[in-house]
Design a protein around this motif. Structure first.
Motif, PDB file in Angstrom:
ATOM      1  N   UNK A  86      23.639 -18.427 -19.342  1.00  0.00           N
ATOM      2  CA  UNK A  86      23.711 -19.044 -20.664  1.00  0.00           C
ATOM      3  C   UNK A  86      24.970 -19.895 -20.742  1.00  0.00           C
ATOM      4  N   UNK A  87      24.813 -21.074 -21.292  1.00  0.00           N
ATOM      5  CA  UNK A  87      25.981 -21.955 -21.400  1.00  0.00           C
ATOM      6  C   UNK A  87      26.567 -21.843 -22.800  1.00  0.00           C
ATOM      7  N   UNK A  88      27.862 -22.041 -22.856  1.00  0.00           N
ATOM      8  CA  UNK A  88      28.551 -21.997 -24.145  1.00  0.00           C
ATOM      9  C   UNK A  88      28.705 -23.431 -24.642  1.00  0.00           C
ATOM     10  N   UNK A  89      28.226 -23.651 -25.841  1.00  0.00           N
ATOM     11  CA  UNK A  89      28.313 -24.991 -26.417  1.00  0.00           C
ATOM     12  C   UNK A  89      29.163 -24.885 -27.680  1.00  0.00           C
ATOM     13  N   UNK A  90      30.215 -25.697 -27.752  1.00  0.00           N
ATOM     14  CA  UNK A  90      31.051 -25.675 -28.961  1.00  0.00           C
ATOM     15  C   UNK A  90      30.425 -26.612 -29.984  1.00  0.00           C
ATOM     16  N   UNK A  91      29.958 -26.050 -31.065  1.00  0.00           N
ATOM     17  CA  UNK A  91      29.263 -26.850 -32.079  1.00  0.00           C
ATOM     18  C   UNK A  91      30.256 -27.533 -33.023  1.00  0.00           C
ATOM     19  N   UNK A  92      31.215 -26.768 -33.522  1.00  0.00           N
ATOM     20  CA  UNK A  92      32.176 -27.314 -34.476  1.00  0.00           C
ATOM     21  C   UNK A  92      33.515 -26.638 -34.301  1.00  0.00           C
TER      22      UNK A  92
END
Lengths: 195, 121
Positions: A86-92
Motif C-alpha cells: 500500500x502506498x502512502x499518499x499525502x492528501x492535505x
C-alpha cells in the motif's frame, strides 16, 4: 444430416474413449478423472474406479507422480504473487495556527489579563478600580475598531480564556449605553454597512 | 499492519496536521506538543472529515471549594479537534468523543525512528 442412430453411436464411441483415458489417468497418478460429464450409463465408472477415485482424493497428490510434477511445474511458472504494497499518499497538509508574535506591550497586556483572571477566580472584584477598567476598555475598544477598519479582523475573544454569553450581553449593553445607542441602531448600522 | 512512512519529523511542525491516504483508509496525523497522534479521518457522527476542523483547547468549568462555579475556562493541557461538519469534538490524545467517552475514532500507532515518522496501518 446424420440420423439419430448414427449420432448416438458417435457419442458412445467418444464416451468410451474418454472413459478409457480417465481410467488410464486414475491408474497412473490416482487423480480423479475429469471427463466423466457424459450422463449416459455407458460412461458410469465402475465401482472399482469409484473406490480408486475416493482413495486418490483422500490420499492427495503423492510425491514423484505425474500430478506432483505438474503441480511443481505450475508453481515454478507462476510464483504466488504477494499483495501489492500500500502506498502512502499525502492528501492535505494543514498548517499550525498562526504563530504568535509577542511585543513588549502585548506581554504587558497578557500579564494584566492574567492578573485580572486570577483576581476574578479568587473573587476579588476590586483588583482594578473603575477608572482603570474604563481606561482599559476604552483603549481596547478603539484599538480593535482601528484594526477592523484597516481589515485586520480577528475574533474579539480567543486564546485560553472564555467568556459567557451573559458576560458578552452585559458588556455590549454597557458599551451601547455609554455612547447612547440603541440595539435597533446597531442592527441598522450592521445591515447598512455589511459589518 | 505495516509501518508506513509518512514524513520527516523535522518537517512536521508542532500544531501541523497531515491528511494521508493508505490504501482506502484516510488518516489524520497530528503533531501536538511534540507528540504524534493519528486517527481515522471519518467522523463517527456522519462521516465528515473529523481531523480537518479546528483544534481548540478543552472547555472546562472550574469550581471553588464549596462547588460553586468560577466560570468556564480553556484547559491548559487538554486539546481537542472538531469535525468541521457538525462540531463533533474529539480528545487529541485519545480520539474519544469528549462528551461520550465510549465513542472514539480509530487510533493508529505512530512510530518515530530517528527523524522518520511511521504510521502503523
Amino acid at each position: 444430416m446424420s440420423s439419430p442412430d448414427r449420432s448416438s453411436a458417435k457419442r458412445t464411441t467418444a464416451g468410451a474413449k474418454l472413459a478409457k483415458t480417465s481410467s488410464a489417468k486414475t491408474a497412473s497418478v490416482k487423480v480423479a478423472p475429469k471427463a466423466r460429464a457424459a450422463p449416459s450409463v455407458a460412461n458410469e465408472p465402475s465401482p472399482q474406479e469409484k473406490a480408486d477415485f475416493v482413495k486418490a482424493m483422500s490420499k492427495g497428490i503423492q510425491p514423484n507422480t505425474e500430478a506432483a510434477r505438474k503441480v511443481d511445474a505450475k508453481k515454478r511458472a507462476a510464483p504466488a504473487q504477494s499483495e501489492p504494497a500500500e502506498t502512502v499518499k499525502i492528501l492535505r497538509k494543514i498548517p499550525a495556527p498562526g504563530a504568535v508574535v509577542n511585543t513588549a506591550a502585548s506581554e504587558e497586556a497578557l500579564r494584566v489579563a492574567a492578573m485580572i483572571e486570577k483576581a476574578l477566580a479568587d473573587g476579588d472584584l476590586n483588583c482594578l478600580q473603575p477608572h482603570a477598567q474604563q481606561a482599559l476598555i476604552g483603549a481596547l475598544c478603539k484599538l480593535y475598531a482601528a484594526n477592523s477598519e484597516v481589515g485586520n479582523r480577528f475574533p474579539v475573544v480567543g486564546g485560553r480564556t472564555a467568556v459567557t454569553a451573559t458576560d458578552v450581553m452585559v458588556m455590549c449593553g454597557a458599551l451601547l449605553k455609554a455612547v447612547d445607542l440603541q440595539v435597533f441602531e446597531l442592527g441598522m448600522w450592521q445591515s447598512w454597512s455589511s459589518n | 499492519m505495516a509501518e508506513q512512512f509518512v514524513g520527516k519529523a523535522s518537517e512536521f511542525k508542532d500544531g501541523e496536521r497531515q491528511i494521508i491516504q493508505i490504501g482506502k483508509r484516510e488518516i489524520g496525523v497530528f503533531r501536538h506538543e511534540g507528540e504524534f497522534y493519528a486517527y481515522s479521518n471519518i467522523c463517527l457522527h456522519q462521516g465528515g472529515p473529523a481531523c480537518e476542523g479546528l483544534t481548540i483547547a478543552n472547555v472546562e468549568e472550574r469550581l471553588r471549594d464549596d462547588k460553586t462555579s468560577m466560570g468556564l475556562f480553556f484547559s491548559e493541557k487538554d486539546m481537542n479537534f472538531v469535525c468541521p461538519w457538525h462540531g463533533y469534538e474529539y480528545d487529541m490524545k485519545t480520539g474519544e468523543h469528549i462528551s461520550d467517552r465510549s465513542q472514539k475514532l480509530r487510533k493508529y500507532e505512530v512510530l518515530t525512528k530517528g527523524d522518520d515518522v511511521y504510521v502503523v496501518a
